[in-house]
Design an enzyme around this catalytic site. Structure first.
Site, PDB file in Angstrom:
ATOM      1  N   ASP A  19     -42.332  25.416  -1.274  1.00 45.68           N
ATOM      2  CA  ASP A  19     -42.613  23.998  -1.456  1.00 45.68           C
ATOM      3  C   ASP A  19     -43.609  23.772  -2.597  1.00 45.68           C
ATOM      4  OD1 ASP A  19     -41.005  23.197   0.758  1.00 45.68           O
ATOM      5  OD2 ASP A  19     -42.606  23.863   2.104  1.00 45.68           O
ATOM      6  N   TYR A  51     -45.365  36.256   4.176  1.00 46.01           N
ATOM      7  CA  TYR A  51     -46.234  35.236   3.587  1.00 46.01           C
ATOM      8  C   TYR A  51     -47.690  35.596   3.847  1.00 46.01           C
ATOM      9  CZ  TYR A  51     -42.392  31.916   2.760  1.00 46.01           C
ATOM     10  OH  TYR A  51     -41.256  31.304   2.307  1.00 46.01           O
TER      11      TYR A  51
END
Length: 449
Positions: A111, A189
């Site tokens: 994003d 992540y």
């Protein structure tokens, strides 16, 4: 000693000159190849260029980028995405004809503001190897030379064309059926944060509850157009110091490292938001077990209201695949090392300026009576309608008495929280207003049709 120093300086100079000469020779060779394609086969932009006249190879590239300047990875209506710049360079360098015909796929769709070190993309690109060469003679590694022929230095070409915030680390040939999204076996992540006064032990207990297969509909932003089930498997989720030797102190840098097969929209940022609540970031610590309840949609049918964690600290650290040995070139690693060292130095100096400012503030002198008034206001809480409590008969014992006496601001900070808690709702997370459940949202959609 002087002879040793002179020899060291000479060796360093020779290595520097060698690296520079190699870079210049490689650049000349690559620029000549690109020029031949542009001018020999396609005179003028876009005219007469037919990529079918060249050998093409399905290549997987590893991409690194700083997402702070971009509106996400995937192409949108604007030109402010990582993918836009990638395709602009691929087309400009005549490595592909267009996006539609290059068999493109990507592993992750980060994003706005999210960065990546291990993003993988795959597409079919032009090769410098003659089209009529047998497959067994085609170089498989970026550094290989077969019959005097080397493959294009894709990393060098792209890195000179791309913005500085987007870099290509390495590549390898894959089969035409390879899909960077669906062939991935895991994604990792990392979310970085400063320790401050967070309860790390509680955050660790909560993070451990994420491991396994769970329904994460309360820990994501629902994509009703594309997602119908919300069960995902998390292989590991750990809270640990980024530098183990520097784990103590309020300014220590810590991170959440979470690894799983796939992640929902904003899933990591929502998880991090709840972990911050467990750690007491808003002044009211949630029980670690709140995560276990959020993972059960029968117990918590709608997502409670909470502020999603910022995107800047989040990094797509690695994408995992079975048998995907990326070919790495020392020249590319050296160039990227210099790139990241330069960025590190720039930000480290900026951090030093901020620390210098904090030290300067710490040396300022303030009246102890004014400090006592500030502490009373902080204790009374925020808000325009708050009622100030009457001043105590005596100032806090830790501060010097007397309205005219002063203390250093550094001494004051040693007695109060370095970062005042952000105002938050009085009720606990599970008592807050909730969004409609997935079923309610879908029923609402069907009702509008």
């Amino acid at each position: 000693e002087d002879q040793i120093v002179n020899k060291t300086d000479t060796t360093t100079s020779n290595i520097s000159n060698l690296n520079q000469n190699e870079e210049e020779d490689t650049k000349v060779e690559e620029d000549k190849e690109v020029s031949n394609v542009k001018n020999g086969k396609s005179k003028g932009k876009g005219r007469n260029f037919n990529i079918e006249n060249y050998r093409q190879r399905q290549i997987a590239f590893q991409i690194q980028y700083d997402g702070s300047s971009y509106a996400g990875f995937a192409s949108q209506d604007s030109d402010d995405t990582v993918e836009y710049h990638l395709f602009h360079s691929f087309i400009k360098l005549r490595l592909i004809a267009d996006r539609q015909s290059c068999n493109y796929s990507r592993c992750g769709r980060t994003d706005k503001g999210v960065s990546a070190l291990g993003q993988i993309i795959s597409l079919r690109v032009r090769s410098s190897i003659p089209k009529d060469w047998p497959e067994e003679q085609v170089p498989r590694h970026p550094c290989d030379v077969v019959c005097g022929q080397r493959e294009l230095d894709y990393c060098g070409l792209l890195n000179r064309s791309l913005p500085a915030a987007i870099r290509v680390l390495g590549w390898t040939e894959v089969t035409p059926g390879f899909n960077a999204r669906f062939s991935a076996t895991c994604r990792t992540y990392r979310y970085f944060f400063v320790r401050r006064r967070l309860d790390i032990a509680a955050m660790r207990r909560a993070a451990a509850l994420l491991e396994g297969s769970h329904d994460f509909r309360n820990l994501c932003r629902m994509d009703l157009d594309h997602v119908t089930h919300f069960r995902r498997e998390v292989f590991s989720a750990v809270i640990e110091p980024f530098v183990p030797e520097a784990a103590e102190g309020e300014r220590a840098l810590w991170m959440l490292e979470i690894r799983g097969v796939a992640f929902l929209w904003h899933m990591v940022r929502c998880i991090m938001a709840v972990l911050f609540l467990v750690g007491g970031q808003e002044g009211q610590a949630e029980d670690p077990e709140v995560l276990q309840r959020l993972l059960d949609p029968e117990q918590v049918a709608g997502k409670p209201s909470y502020r999603m964690a910022p995107s800047g600290p989040l990094v797509l650290h690695r994408c995992g695949f079975d048998r995907l040995p990326l070919g790495l070139q020392p020249a590319t690693l050296w160039a990227l090392t210099r790139h990241w060292e330069g960025l590190w130095e720039q930000h480290r100096i900026a951090a030093a300026r901020a620390e210098n400012a904090l030290q300067f503030l710490g040396s300022c002198r303030v009246r102890s009576a004014d400090v006592a008034a500030l502490l009373r206001d902080m204790e009374a809480g925020p808000g325009p309608t708050k009622r100030k409590r009457p001043a105590p008969e005596e100032p806090p014992p830790a501060l010097a008495p007397g309205s005219e006496e002063d203390v250093s601001w550094g001494e004051v900070l040693g007695r109060i929280a370095l970062q005042a808690p952000r105002p938050g709702p009085e009720e606990s997370l599970l008592q807050r207003r909730r969004e409609p459940s997935y079923d309610q949202k879908m029923q609402g959609r069907r009702g509008h049709r």
